[in-house]
Write a protein that holds these residues in place. Sequence first.
Motif, short mmCIF file in Angstrom:
data_model
loop_
_atom_site.label_atom_id
_atom_site.label_comp_id
_atom_site.label_asym_id
_atom_site.label_seq_id
_atom_site.Cartn_x
_atom_site.Cartn_y
_atom_site.Cartn_z
N PHE A 1 -10.26 -34.50 -25.34
CA PHE A 1 -10.85 -33.86 -26.52
C PHE A 1 -9.76 -33.40 -27.49
N ALA B 1 -8.16 -39.80 -31.60
CA ALA B 1 -8.16 -39.92 -33.07
C ALA B 1 -7.03 -40.82 -33.54
N ALA C 1 -16.14 -33.33 -17.34
CA ALA C 1 -15.73 -32.55 -18.52
C ALA C 1 -16.59 -33.00 -19.69
N ILE C 2 -17.23 -32.02 -20.33
CA ILE C 2 -18.12 -32.32 -21.46
C ILE C 2 -17.70 -31.48 -22.66
N ASN C 3 -17.52 -32.14 -23.79
CA ASN C 3 -17.23 -31.43 -25.05
C ASN C 3 -18.56 -30.96 -25.63
N LEU D 1 -19.44 -34.44 -33.55
CA LEU D 1 -19.29 -35.90 -33.50
C LEU D 1 -20.28 -36.59 -32.58
N LYS D 2 -21.21 -35.83 -32.02
CA LYS D 2 -22.27 -36.48 -31.23
C LYS D 2 -23.51 -35.63 -31.32
N PRO D 3 -24.68 -36.27 -31.29
CA PRO D 3 -25.93 -35.50 -31.43
C PRO D 3 -26.19 -34.65 -30.19
N ASP E 1 -28.80 -34.28 -28.41
CA ASP E 1 -29.55 -34.89 -27.30
C ASP E 1 -28.63 -35.63 -26.32
N VAL E 2 -27.50 -36.14 -26.82
CA VAL E 2 -26.52 -36.77 -25.91
C VAL E 2 -25.91 -35.70 -25.00
N ARG F 1 -26.36 -35.56 -20.90
CA ARG F 1 -25.19 -35.58 -20.01
C ARG F 1 -25.14 -34.36 -19.10
N LEU G 1 -27.77 -34.82 -16.32
CA LEU G 1 -27.34 -35.80 -15.31
C LEU G 1 -26.17 -35.25 -14.49
N ALA G 2 -25.29 -34.47 -15.11
CA ALA G 2 -24.15 -33.89 -14.39
C ALA G 2 -24.64 -32.92 -13.32
#
Lengths: 250, 250
Positions: A86, A91, A134-136, A141-143, A145-146, A150, A153-154
């Motif tokens: 992250f 980039a 690890a989840i940001n 940069l992502k909606p 619902d994603v 995640r 499911l995690a």
Amino acid sequence: MTGWLVVAGLGPGDEALVTPQVSAALAEATDIVGYIPYVRRIAPRPGLTLHATDNRVELDRARHALEMAQAGRRVVVVSSGDPGVFAMASALFEAVEAGPLSWRCIDIRVLPGVTAMLAAAARIGAPLGHDFCAINLSDNLKPWDVIARRLTLAVQADFAIALYNPRSASRPDGFGHALDLLRGVCEPGRILIFARAVTTPEESLRVVTLAEATPEMADMRTVVLIGSSATRIIPRDGTPIVYTPRSAAS
Amino acid sequence: MTGWLVVAGLGPGDEALVTPQVSAALAEATDIVGYIPYVRRIAPRPGLTLHATDNRVELDRARHALEMAQAGRRVVVVSSGDPGVFAMASALFEAVEAGPLSWRCIDIRVLPGVTAMLAAAARIGAPLGHDFCAINLSDNLKPWDVIARRLTLAVQADFAIALYNPRSASRPDGFGHALDLLRGVCEPGRILIFARAVTTPEESLRVVTLAEATPEMADMRTVVLIGSSATRIIPRDGTPIVYTPRSAAS
């Protein structure tokens, strides 16, 4: 002069966690590029130009670094933690892919570092001692619902979970939604660790259950670790030890 | 003499990736405890006793370290990579929890390090540049059905995935099963990276598609990185760059 570009991880804050490899690159650099608070960690010296920029201009920063390296400068792009988590490495390569083919010939090296979740885990015990993710939590940069999918499911996978960028002034609500989601799928006693500014003088560590957790416990300097169903607390005087056993049952 | 116990991560192999914090602890230690190949990385000196033990005796090793620290020794338990990621920190705290209450008063510190997946990612680009997970493929301490379920859910979550301990002489078949499972749920063009002995003179990096991957590409010194559905390859002369973009669509 042959230019090069290094993307370096400065670790979570403590200078004793900066690898010798990164220190050597910084010592040879002509230009440092990065987000203001990270560039501030670099000591000025003659022959070194500091290019500090604001947040959310990662692609501009990457292109600027690539142009300077191609022009023969020795450029270090600084990230906190590890540059591949992250941070700036992704980039940078996004800019390389979209840029002129000649950028692919630039000598680019990514130098890893100690990422926040591992520094935080080390300070409290071994909460990531078994399978983890690890989840940001930033939805820049992502909606959302994603993120929600995640996270769900995690929990189903029974991973320990590290949440990066849980909450900021411009995104005050996402982390509260994440806590609501977790309350729907985890037991109230699930262990959470709020680790803020780890390894710096402002460090704070807080161990709570999911039932006790509130959104205000997190900010942009916090990494939140969520235990798996197997994560355990060892009580003792002061801050307890938190660890996740190495074994898992069916 | 007041004893202490440090659990230190030596990083993936390159001495330039050992943090100054870890080097300082090693310099003050009276005793080094760990798996033979990791203890071999420590230079002998007068006043330092090296206690190298075989694999799979983590709890015995942890208890020995705790006993020595309680007796006033300055003990460093060495792990490769980061001690909190499939390494000695969790075993140590397992021993603390099961041991005498007095062990909870020992001065224990975990010193983080650069874990294999982040070193591997840095060598190839930024394949873990977005949400990701780490799964230990060894079924010594968890049944295979837990591994299979986690792998399936990780693909559903569209995480990039790091597989630690993919394959060994005593577990020759698990990684082949994992590849079969992945072939059932991922497109054949899914990107895999076999990163062996990263940052050492024996390093090898191999980028293949899931269709091309074979079990023999992995051994115990390999970490396998599996891209998410969004992971991209930038072709260039020599080894390509692999990265996962920072953004994700719904």
